[in-house]
Design a protein around this motif. Structure first.
Motif, PDB file in Angstrom:
ATOM      1  N   TRP A 266     -16.500 -10.027   7.753  1.00  0.00           N
ATOM      2  CA  TRP A 266     -17.672  -9.113   8.396  1.00  0.00           C
ATOM      3  C   TRP A 266     -17.495  -9.370   9.911  1.00  0.00           C
ATOM      4  O   TRP A 266     -17.587  -8.546  10.798  1.00  0.00           O
ATOM      5  CB  TRP A 266     -19.001  -9.303   7.688  1.00  0.00           C
TER       6      TRP A 266
ATOM      7  N   GLN B 198     -13.898  -0.470   4.836  1.00  0.00           N
ATOM      8  CA  GLN B 198     -14.373  -1.847   4.587  1.00  0.00           C
ATOM      9  C   GLN B 198     -15.888  -1.826   4.731  1.00  0.00           C
ATOM     10  O   GLN B 198     -16.284  -2.741   4.062  1.00  0.00           O
ATOM     11  CB  GLN B 198     -13.778  -2.774   5.837  1.00  0.00           C
ATOM     12  N   LYS B 199     -16.544  -0.841   5.186  1.00  0.00           N
ATOM     13  CA  LYS B 199     -18.148  -0.958   5.198  1.00  0.00           C
ATOM     14  C   LYS B 199     -18.505  -0.703   3.842  1.00  0.00           C
ATOM     15  O   LYS B 199     -19.396  -1.200   3.270  1.00  0.00           O
ATOM     16  CB  LYS B 199     -18.633   0.301   6.091  1.00  0.00           C
TER      17      LYS B 199
ATOM     18  N   LEU C 272     -14.230  -8.405  11.641  1.00  0.00           N
ATOM     19  CA  LEU C 272     -14.237  -6.913  11.735  1.00  0.00           C
ATOM     20  C   LEU C 272     -14.965  -6.496  13.021  1.00  0.00           C
ATOM     21  O   LEU C 272     -14.808  -5.323  13.581  1.00  0.00           O
ATOM     22  CB  LEU C 272     -14.565  -6.137  10.470  1.00  0.00           C
ATOM     23  N   TRP C 273     -15.932  -7.302  13.280  1.00  0.00           N
ATOM     24  CA  TRP C 273     -16.705  -6.824  14.686  1.00  0.00           C
ATOM     25  C   TRP C 273     -15.729  -6.918  15.941  1.00  0.00           C
ATOM     26  O   TRP C 273     -15.575  -6.194  16.716  1.00  0.00           O
ATOM     27  CB  TRP C 273     -17.931  -7.632  14.582  1.00  0.00           C
TER      28      TRP C 273
ATOM     29  N   TRP D 154     -12.343   0.693   9.060  1.00  0.00           N
ATOM     30  CA  TRP D 154     -13.848   0.020   9.360  1.00  0.00           C
ATOM     31  C   TRP D 154     -14.468   1.040   8.566  1.00  0.00           C
ATOM     32  O   TRP D 154     -15.495   0.573   7.739  1.00  0.00           O
ATOM     33  CB  TRP D 154     -14.220   0.321  10.882  1.00  0.00           C
ATOM     34  N   ARG D 155     -14.171   2.218   8.431  1.00  0.00           N
ATOM     35  CA  ARG D 155     -15.132   3.178   7.392  1.00  0.00           C
ATOM     36  C   ARG D 155     -15.031   2.741   5.982  1.00  0.00           C
ATOM     37  O   ARG D 155     -16.068   2.651   5.332  1.00  0.00           O
ATOM     38  CB  ARG D 155     -14.589   4.624   7.250  1.00  0.00           C
TER      39      ARG D 155
ATOM     40  N   ARG E 171     -12.964  -4.339  15.564  1.00  0.00           N
ATOM     41  CA  ARG E 171     -12.895  -3.208  16.122  1.00  0.00           C
ATOM     42  C   ARG E 171     -13.178  -3.253  17.626  1.00  0.00           C
ATOM     43  O   ARG E 171     -12.798  -1.902  18.195  1.00  0.00           O
ATOM     44  CB  ARG E 171     -13.828  -2.320  15.246  1.00  0.00           C
TER      45      ARG E 171
ATOM     46  N   VAL F  44      -8.064   1.864  12.956  1.00  0.00           N
ATOM     47  CA  VAL F  44      -9.022   1.018  12.973  1.00  0.00           C
ATOM     48  C   VAL F  44     -10.473   1.477  12.702  1.00  0.00           C
ATOM     49  O   VAL F  44     -11.256   1.406  11.692  1.00  0.00           O
ATOM     50  CB  VAL F  44      -8.983  -0.072  14.204  1.00  0.00           C
ATOM     51  N   TRP F  45     -10.903   2.726  13.578  1.00  0.00           N
ATOM     52  CA  TRP F  45     -12.391   3.038  13.445  1.00  0.00           C
ATOM     53  C   TRP F  45     -12.464   4.094  12.364  1.00  0.00           C
ATOM     54  O   TRP F  45     -13.190   4.374  11.771  1.00  0.00           O
ATOM     55  CB  TRP F  45     -12.664   3.677  14.850  1.00  0.00           C
TER      56      TRP F  45
END
Ligand code: HEM
Length: 257
Positions: free
Chosen positions: A72, A132-133, A75-76, A129-130, A79, A124-125
């Motif tokens: 978590w 992994q959320k 990933l911050w 990220w989509r 991204r 990535v975005w």
């Protein structure tokens, strides 16, 4: 030599020609670009070479905790480093203006690097990220005593495929990102014909890899995806092949020197 207190004729070099292609803003932009680029790609390599093999050896509880506490946070940085890299890249392109064009071998190589890196940024975005959320949200729900999200395994697979595509692309990407300033001038200017062949070879491989990683060519578990993306060593080998094709076939053979 300038004496202390002698301010005559002092001009601050970094502010001179501030907005020009060779000026301070371009150089500071490039500095910020490389700084955020290493943060981004460093974390990408951590995920692919360290986290994925480690997670495969961990039990569900440990993996859930690592997802919530390590992944978590990573990933911050991942991204937002990608965002900063992209933004500073776009800043440099804006400063270059009409100088940013593919009519020299160096310029063509930079276009290739920028297309690869922009694809990576969108992965990535838009994909990693989509998804992994969803995956981490599921781990959070389980940790709170709830049920796992049934969509989590598919989301994790989608993120993993895009992450491996980015690892593959990173190999030729960096080579061509550096190319225009450091190596491209060794080659001839691409003519209409050689330029077209170069673009076709590049675009076909790029589009195939990206479409395949997104599952558009025979699904996420197509033979190509399993062969190239399941094991990170194969991903690196495929990235090296893409890079060698661009260097030896496109630049050495087709464009020439
Ligand atoms: C995300 C999209 C990206 C765009 C739009 C972009 C764009 C650019 C542009 C326009 C330059 C200037 C080229 C020159 O002056 O020769 C540049 C340089 C550079 N980029 Fe990127 N870039 C991106 C991603 C990356 C990534 C992911 C890395 C990885 C670390 C990276 C590393 C570099 C480096 C090291 C340079 C310096 C090249 C030199 O030595 O002059 N870039 N980039």
């Amino acid at each position: 030599m300038r004496r202390v207190g002698d301010t005559e004729g002092v001009d601050v070099e970094i502010f001179k020609d501030w907005g020009d292609p060779g000026g301070g803003l371009y150089y500071l932009g490039k500095y910020g670009h490389v700084l955020s680029g290493i943060a981004w790609i460093g974390l990408l390599y951590f995920f692919n070479f360290v986290q994925v093999p480690a997670f495969a050896e961990m039990g569900a509880d440990a993996r859930g905790e690592a997802l919530r506490k390590v992944t978590w946070r990573a990933l911050w940085w991942f991204r937002w480093a990608a965002f900063a890299t992209f933004l500073t890249g776009v800043l440099m392109i804006a400063i270059l203006g009409e100088d940013f064009k593919a009519d020299t071998a160096g310029g063509l190589g930079l276009y290739f690097g920028v297309i690869l890196a922009t694809t990576m940024f969108l992965n990535v975005w838009g994909v990693i990220w989509r998804n992994q959320k969803i995956n981490i949200g599921s781990a959070n729900a389980v940790a709170a005593g709830g049920a796992a999200d049934p969509n989590a395994p598919l989301a994790a697979k989608k993120a993993a495929r895009a992450s491996r595509a980015n690892t593959l692309f990173s190999i030729p990407m960096l080579f061509f990102m550096l190319f225009s300033s450091h190596w491209g001038f060794h080659y001839d200017e691409p003519s209409g014909g050689t330029g077209a062949v170069a673009w076709i070879i590049f675009l076909v491989i790029w589009a195939f890899v990206e479409a395949s990683a997104l599952g558009f060519i025979g699904g996420l578990d197509s033979p190509f995806n399993k062969q190239v993306f399941d094991d990170h060593r194969n991903t690196l080998a495929a990235g090296a092949i893409f890079w060698l094709v661009l260097l030896f076939i496109v630049f050495e053979l087709v464009i020439g020197s």
